[in-house]
Design a protein around this motif. Sequence first.
Motif, short mmCIF file in Angstrom:
data_model
loop_
_atom_site.label_atom_id
_atom_site.label_comp_id
_atom_site.label_asym_id
_atom_site.label_seq_id
_atom_site.Cartn_x
_atom_site.Cartn_y
_atom_site.Cartn_z
N LYS A 154 -1.45 2.06 -0.68
CA LYS A 154 -1.00 1.60 -1.99
C LYS A 154 -2.02 0.63 -2.60
O LYS A 154 -2.30 0.68 -3.80
CB LYS A 154 0.37 0.92 -1.87
CG LYS A 154 1.51 1.88 -1.56
CD LYS A 154 2.83 1.12 -1.44
CE LYS A 154 3.97 2.08 -1.12
NZ LYS A 154 5.26 1.35 -0.96
N THR A 155 -2.56 -0.24 -1.77
CA THR A 155 -3.57 -1.18 -2.26
C THR A 155 -4.79 -0.43 -2.79
O THR A 155 -5.35 -0.77 -3.84
CB THR A 155 -3.99 -2.14 -1.13
OG1 THR A 155 -2.85 -2.88 -0.70
CG2 THR A 155 -5.08 -3.09 -1.59
N ALA A 156 -5.19 0.61 -2.07
CA ALA A 156 -6.34 1.39 -2.50
C ALA A 156 -6.07 2.09 -3.83
O ALA A 156 -6.90 2.07 -4.75
CB ALA A 156 -6.70 2.41 -1.42
N GLU A 157 -4.92 2.72 -3.95
CA GLU A 157 -4.60 3.44 -5.18
C GLU A 157 -4.51 2.49 -6.37
O GLU A 157 -4.97 2.80 -7.47
CB GLU A 157 -3.30 4.22 -5.02
CG GLU A 157 -3.34 5.30 -3.95
CD GLU A 157 -4.42 6.34 -4.18
OE1 GLU A 157 -4.85 6.53 -5.34
OE2 GLU A 157 -4.86 6.96 -3.19
N SER A 158 -3.93 1.33 -6.14
CA SER A 158 -3.85 0.34 -7.21
C SER A 158 -5.24 -0.12 -7.63
O SER A 158 -5.52 -0.29 -8.82
CB SER A 158 -3.02 -0.86 -6.73
OG SER A 158 -3.01 -1.89 -7.70
N GLY A 159 -6.11 -0.30 -6.64
CA GLY A 159 -7.48 -0.71 -6.95
C GLY A 159 -8.23 0.34 -7.75
O GLY A 159 -8.96 0.02 -8.70
#
Length: 577
Positions: free
Chosen positions: A358-363
């Motif tokens: 999720k952190t990656a996709e948000s980034g």
Amino acid sequence: MLLYDGESLDAVKGAVRASSPDTEIALNTDPQFVSQGESSLHISSRSDPQAAGNTYISVYINTPPADMTSQALLLDVWSSTPAASRAFYVRGYDEDGKCTLSWASWSGVLQREKTTIRLVPELSRSGIAWEADLIQNSDRTAVVRWEIYTGTSEKGEPFDIYVDNMRIEITSERPFSAVTEPRPLVPLTPLVRGGEPLGCLAVPAGEGWQKVAAELQAGLKAATGATVPIKAGDEVAAAELAAGGCILLGNVANNRACLYPYSHQMCFSDELYPGPGGYELRVIHDPWGSGHNLLFVGASDLAGGQAAVQALLARVQPGADLTIEPLCEIELSDNISSRFSGPLTARLDEAWFEQQKKTAESGLESGVHTGLFSQAAQLGEGYVQSARSPYAQAFVWVIKRAYEHYLTKPSTYGGPWGMDSDFTCFRVLATWTVVENDPSLTDQERLEVAKILHRWVTEAVAPKAASAMGNERVRYNHQTFPALGCLFAGEYFQKYYQAYEGEHWLELADACFEMQQKSFKAHEDCNGYQWLTLGHTVRYCLSRPDLTLFENGNARRIADYAMLTMNNIGTQVPYGD
């Protein structure tokens, strides 16, 4: 194989000629410009005093067909006018006149003394750049004509080049594009075979540490019958450590032999970590690409050293052979545990992995600074401290996701890899060197990640580091970030894949930091940017290793400067933006 010996002009023909009556193609017999035989080829001219732009001269040399698929071209060159003769080009052609090879330089490689130039297809090195855009035919199996240039930007000045002993030789260097298998891993660490030690015990100076070393030596002898020789760590050469079977005792502050793995995030013991009474036992996998490991018995103090020795000996089974399995066992002191135990104790379950995604996709959606490479670096740093497989698996997922996003050609400000992604390269490559030893990763995953990282460095890191080549100005952080990345990328691809891009990237790193070591002053005076540049320089010095900065007094001047600009509670002026 000799291509041209400089003894005749029969195979030589003029190509680009300066419009000057002084232009000449001749055989030279002055022995100072001859490396074999009786003569060498000499081409010379004088530039027009009113010339618009640069002036060039060149010759064609016809040779028997040369297969350059796995060959390097070597030629001995000189110039009697090196200050003016700054240009040096070499091109190769097939029988149809199509360019198959091309290198170019304006960095002044021609000198009055003999220089042996070694050129490998697709490789830029020593200020000589491979010109991929000029290649008309990638088939290099029959190169029959060579073109050699020199040139000048000066007006009304003589310039020249001497050429001799032009030959080819087989090379093991290869582009990374030729790689089809991941680097071989070295999971096991043999220390004793048949009752004989395979290496030494490299230890700190001082009576206390000598006693700890003697305790370890005695314990190993009791179990295996082998007497592992004890040597002062400061006197053990890297070549001996790289030959295998060696044990490092102590920490980087008291044992110089620990410097290379410590500076490459392969071990962490110093006077702070793991703290009083704590210890760090770990196998350091193939740090020099020699196919051999180190065993690290790390501690901040003598109590920790004794605890580390006891923990290690508890793992040793009696027998004439001793081989250590992959190992990472860390005990932190209470005061250090509160600060550094996170990677060792974090809960790395499925929910944690999903949060990483999720952190990656948000980034990616927000165009996060440095793309996904800061996240990858953080995961890698978690792994190198703990050797916990979920960190390695998440690292691989994040790198692959970054590449998938790159392939969509996003309009991200700063480029498809992410704005300033080069800032993270030294962290990503240093940790990947360790991460890929994790047994949970497949060979396919390791090769895929290596290819992605190679493409990233080629496109987003090395070009930014190139601005430091050929200039003598002090550096700033947008040069030192990518240059430090090139150091770790160059080492990785050179020592584990023998890929010749690695050598070029190391040249970029050296060009940046060898100049900066001459000064205690960075380009900028502001707190953050100044210390980034100088911090990168210190990291380069310790990692290369090249201790010029410490030997010439500039490291001390930097420390003095830091104290002069700091208040009595350790605070400095604002960042600089």
